[in-house]
Design an enzyme around this catalytic site. Structure first.
Site, PDB file in Angstrom:
ATOM      1  N   GLY A  39       0.830  -1.212   0.000  1.00  0.00           N
ATOM      2  CA  GLY A  39       0.000   0.000   0.000  1.00  0.00           C
ATOM      3  C   GLY A  39       0.858   1.253   0.000  1.00  0.00           C
ATOM      4  N   SER A  87       1.197   3.429  -3.370  1.00  0.00           N
ATOM      5  CA  SER A  87       0.642   4.420  -4.305  1.00  0.00           C
ATOM      6  C   SER A  87      -0.771   4.849  -3.922  1.00  0.00           C
ATOM      7  CB  SER A  87       0.607   3.828  -5.714  1.00  0.00           C
ATOM      8  OG  SER A  87       1.872   3.369  -6.073  1.00  0.00           O
ATOM      9  N   GLU A  90      12.708  -3.795  -4.161  1.00  0.00           N
ATOM     10  CA  GLU A  90      11.717  -3.926  -5.227  1.00  0.00           C
ATOM     11  C   GLU A  90      12.397  -3.896  -6.594  1.00  0.00           C
ATOM     12  OE1 GLU A  90       8.434  -1.176  -5.019  1.00  0.00           O
ATOM     13  OE2 GLU A  90       7.499  -2.012  -6.810  1.00  0.00           O
ATOM     14  N   GLU A 129      10.805   6.654 -16.811  1.00  0.00           N
ATOM     15  CA  GLU A 129      11.217   8.070 -16.899  1.00  0.00           C
ATOM     16  C   GLU A 129      11.926   8.472 -15.601  1.00  0.00           C
ATOM     17  OE1 GLU A 129       8.141   6.997 -17.664  1.00  0.00           O
ATOM     18  OE2 GLU A 129       8.171   7.302 -19.836  1.00  0.00           O
TER      19      GLU A 129
HETATM   20  C1  FAD Z   1       0.215  -2.967 -12.949  1.00  0.00           C
HETATM   21  C2  FAD Z   1       0.671  -2.080 -11.830  1.00  0.00           C
HETATM   22  C3  FAD Z   1       0.834  -2.621 -10.579  1.00  0.00           C
HETATM   23  C4  FAD Z   1       1.200  -1.809  -9.503  1.00  0.00           C
HETATM   24  N1  FAD Z   1       1.271  -2.366  -8.244  1.00  0.00           N
HETATM   25  C5  FAD Z   1       1.449  -1.551  -7.181  1.00  0.00           C
HETATM   26  C6  FAD Z   1       1.349  -2.068  -5.846  1.00  0.00           C
HETATM   27  O1  FAD Z   1       1.135  -3.279  -5.628  1.00  0.00           O
HETATM   28  N2  FAD Z   1       1.466  -1.202  -4.819  1.00  0.00           N
HETATM   29  C7  FAD Z   1       1.721   0.117  -5.005  1.00  0.00           C
HETATM   30  O2  FAD Z   1       1.847   0.835  -4.014  1.00  0.00           O
HETATM   31  N3  FAD Z   1       1.825   0.648  -6.244  1.00  0.00           N
HETATM   32  C8  FAD Z   1       1.678  -0.159  -7.331  1.00  0.00           C
HETATM   33  N4  FAD Z   1       1.745   0.371  -8.620  1.00  0.00           N
HETATM   34  C9  FAD Z   1       1.895   1.811  -8.771  1.00  0.00           C
HETATM   35  C10 FAD Z   1       3.186   2.252  -9.422  1.00  0.00           C
HETATM   36  O3  FAD Z   1       4.246   2.228  -8.527  1.00  0.00           O
HETATM   37  C11 FAD Z   1       2.920   3.660  -9.999  1.00  0.00           C
HETATM   38  O4  FAD Z   1       1.982   3.499 -11.055  1.00  0.00           O
HETATM   39  C12 FAD Z   1       4.160   4.330 -10.497  1.00  0.00           C
HETATM   40  O5  FAD Z   1       5.002   4.684  -9.445  1.00  0.00           O
HETATM   41  C13 FAD Z   1       3.824   5.608 -11.325  1.00  0.00           C
HETATM   42  O6  FAD Z   1       2.968   6.440 -10.611  1.00  0.00           O
HETATM   43  P1  FAD Z   1       1.592   6.986 -11.252  1.00  0.00           P
HETATM   44  O7  FAD Z   1       0.867   5.830 -11.842  1.00  0.00           O
HETATM   45  O8  FAD Z   1       0.895   7.778 -10.206  1.00  0.00           O
HETATM   46  O9  FAD Z   1       2.029   7.925 -12.439  1.00  0.00           O
HETATM   47  P2  FAD Z   1       2.536   9.427 -12.322  1.00  0.00           P
HETATM   48  O10 FAD Z   1       3.523   9.543 -11.220  1.00  0.00           O
HETATM   49  O11 FAD Z   1       1.336  10.329 -12.296  1.00  0.00           O
HETATM   50  O12 FAD Z   1       3.274   9.608 -13.696  1.00  0.00           O
HETATM   51  C14 FAD Z   1       2.588   9.806 -14.928  1.00  0.00           C
HETATM   52  C15 FAD Z   1       3.617   9.894 -16.038  1.00  0.00           C
HETATM   53  O13 FAD Z   1       4.487  11.026 -15.814  1.00  0.00           O
HETATM   54  C16 FAD Z   1       5.843  10.621 -15.745  1.00  0.00           C
HETATM   55  N5  FAD Z   1       6.542  11.399 -14.710  1.00  0.00           N
HETATM   56  C17 FAD Z   1       6.113  11.656 -13.448  1.00  0.00           C
HETATM   57  N6  FAD Z   1       7.027  12.392 -12.772  1.00  0.00           N
HETATM   58  C18 FAD Z   1       8.062  12.594 -13.632  1.00  0.00           C
HETATM   59  C19 FAD Z   1       9.324  13.255 -13.542  1.00  0.00           C
HETATM   60  N7  FAD Z   1       9.693  13.851 -12.417  1.00  0.00           N
HETATM   61  N8  FAD Z   1      10.141  13.255 -14.628  1.00  0.00           N
HETATM   62  C20 FAD Z   1       9.773  12.624 -15.776  1.00  0.00           C
HETATM   63  N9  FAD Z   1       8.579  11.979 -15.923  1.00  0.00           N
HETATM   64  C21 FAD Z   1       7.746  11.957 -14.878  1.00  0.00           C
HETATM   65  C22 FAD Z   1       5.807   9.138 -15.364  1.00  0.00           C
HETATM   66  O14 FAD Z   1       6.944   8.462 -15.798  1.00  0.00           O
HETATM   67  C23 FAD Z   1       4.554   8.669 -16.091  1.00  0.00           C
HETATM   68  O15 FAD Z   1       4.855   8.389 -17.436  1.00  0.00           O
HETATM   69  C24 FAD Z   1       1.446  -0.436  -9.705  1.00  0.00           C
HETATM   70  C25 FAD Z   1       1.294   0.106 -10.998  1.00  0.00           C
HETATM   71  C26 FAD Z   1       0.914  -0.700 -12.053  1.00  0.00           C
HETATM   72  C27 FAD Z   1       0.741  -0.084 -13.411  1.00  0.00           C
END
Ligand code: FAD
Length: 398
Positions: free
Chosen positions: A127, A129, A244, A385
């Site tokens: 837990g 994100s 991780e 990224e």
């Molecule tokens: C299938 C799947 C399973 C997952 N499982 C888990 C889980 O079990 N537990 C958990 O806690 N989380 C989990 N996650 C979450 C995962 O860690 C996040 O999706 C990830 O960290 C990206 O965050 P976000 O989705 O909020 O995207 P955002 O952070 O909103 O990013 C959106 C886009 O902007 C880009 N971006 C953001 N900031 C920057 C920057 N500073 N410079 C350049 N580019 C940037 C990103 O690369 C991305 O392309 C999972 C995600 C997926 C897709």
């Protein structure tokens, strides 16, 4: 640096192969090799076989039930188990929360949770994100307010992988709003059966239920479930992230996927000839194979440095980017090899017991679903990224 295996390492590889030949259930390997989803029971069955062998907790010290493998032995295990079609261990308990508990937890937490992870009694999920906190994790808002012997937790987590199977979740929660974002976060262990927790499925592109939203409404969590000190959770969270990222490059998985791709391209025909003989297609395979060989050597280089007492640093970010790009390229080529049969999505064909006629190769539908599922590789575990930002700062000094 000597890149060849020693005699002891070759003997270990034989031992691993003999174990996999004897103990890996054929039905599970068939699902893995056919890109099909595994059930909770499949994962638990394999986990128990590994536990009985003493090979489940490969990152733990021996005193807690871990196995004393060198980094090279871990690498051999990774390659061989992927080649034979063994499932990857679900990492949240054994490879994520356990190292945190071992390093920062108290004696009672170690005695309570570690044996239950080894035995498979507890299924953990992560837990971290939230809808507004992914890459910028420190902005998380799930609130935990202390009331006597309990914290009262309110908020929402998202993308919680396999949360529908879990009975435990480790959470980053905000315990202090008066300080810098990173300094007001705590690390809580929460029983998923506590009243006030709701798990809702998110169905992904491949039609699968793999991720979830988890809601917390006035959830009472005993203070004894706090790991380490209140407001120090960011330190533990970062420690966990290094675990991780270890292994996310998936070199063993890519090698297995590449040999499957070659076999598939030898069977599929284009203009009456095997696809693998098509110049343009074989060039694409050659390119990804060269990239994979380079990544595998980099992986071994990092392993060798760890053997010599080093710590994997920004190189693991580089490997995560390259490794996941390679896996996605191999998936893409396999989907192309299936050709038009990758387009119709016949959900029944995902099931091995499907008794109707298959549109094409019986693995076409799962392979296509696998391609869509693996779009996640460049997002989770810190998006590519974000990893590139780390590489540009730490390696290139930009
Ligand atoms: C299938 C799947 C399973 C997952 N499982 C888990 C889980 O079990 N537990 C958990 O806690 N989380 C989990 N996650 C979450 C995962 O860690 C996040 O999706 C990830 O960290 C990206 O965050 P976000 O989705 O909020 O995207 P955002 O952070 O909103 O990013 C959106 C886009 O902007 C880009 N971006 C953001 N900031 C920057 C920057 N500073 N410079 C350049 N580019 C940037 C990103 O690369 C991305 O392309 C999972 C995600 C997926 C897709």
């Amino acid at each position: 640096m000597n890149m060849n295996y020693t005699n002891e390492e070759l003997a270990f590889r034989n031992e691993v192969r003999a174990f996999l030949e004897e103990k890996l259930p054929a039905d599970i390997a068939e699902k893995v090799k056919g890109f099909r989803h595994l059930s909770k029971e499949d994962h638990q069955r394999w986990q128990q076989i590994l536990s009985r062998q003493g090979w489940y907790a490969t990152h733990w010290p021996e005193e807690y039930g871990g196995v004393k493998w060198t980094p090279v032995q871990k690498h051999i295990w990774d390659e061989e188990s992927c080649r034979y079609g063994a499932p990857r261990s679900i990492p949240f308990g054994v490879n994520m929360v356990a190292p945190v508990i071992i390093r920062f937890g108290n004696e009672k937490q170690k005695q309570t949770y570690l044996p239950r992870i080894l035995s498979g009694e507890d299924w953990w999920c992560q837990g971290y994100s939230e809808p507004g906190a992914g890459s910028d994790l420190a902005s998380l808002k799930t609130r935990a307010v202390r009331q006597g012997d309990h914290y009262i937790v309110n908020g929402q987590k998202t993308w919680t992988t396999l949360g529908q199977y879990a009975n435990m979740i480790f959470c980053l929660v905000r315990t202090n709003t008066e300080v810098k974002a990173q300094e007001g976060i705590s690390f809580l262990l929460i029983d998923m059966n506590t009243p006030g927790i709701t798990v809702r499925p998110i169905i992904t592109l491949d039609g699968a239920h793999e991720v979830n939203e988890v809601f917390f409404e006035d959830v009472k969590v005993p203070v004894e479930n706090l790991v380490g000190e209140e407001d120090k959770g960011w330190t533990y969270a970062k420690f966990l992230l290094t675990y991780e990222r270890t292994g996310l490059a998936g070199i063993g998985l890519s090698k297995a996927a590449l040999s499957h791709l070659k076999e598939l391209a030898s069977r599929r025909l284009k203009n009456g000839r095997p696809l693998i003989e098509d110049t343009s297609f074989s060039q694409r395979i050659a390119k990804v194979e060269i990239d994979l060989s380079a990544a595998a050597i980099s992986n071994l280089r990092i392993i060798a440095s760890v053997e010599g007492g080093g710590v994997p640093g920004a190189e693991s970010s580089m490997l995560k980017v390259k490794g996941t790009e390679i896996r996605q390229s191999i998936n893409d080529l396999a989907r192309r090899a299936i050709g038009p049969y990758a387009i119709p999505f016949v959900a029944e064909e995902l099931n091995l017991e499907h008794e109707g006629e298959f549109l094409s190769d019986e693995n076409a539908a799962p392979l296509s679903a696998y391609y869509f599922n693996n779009r996640k590789l460049s997002i989770f575990g810190g998006s590519n990224e974000i990893q590139k930002n780390i590489v540009s700062k730490m390696i290139l000094g930009l």
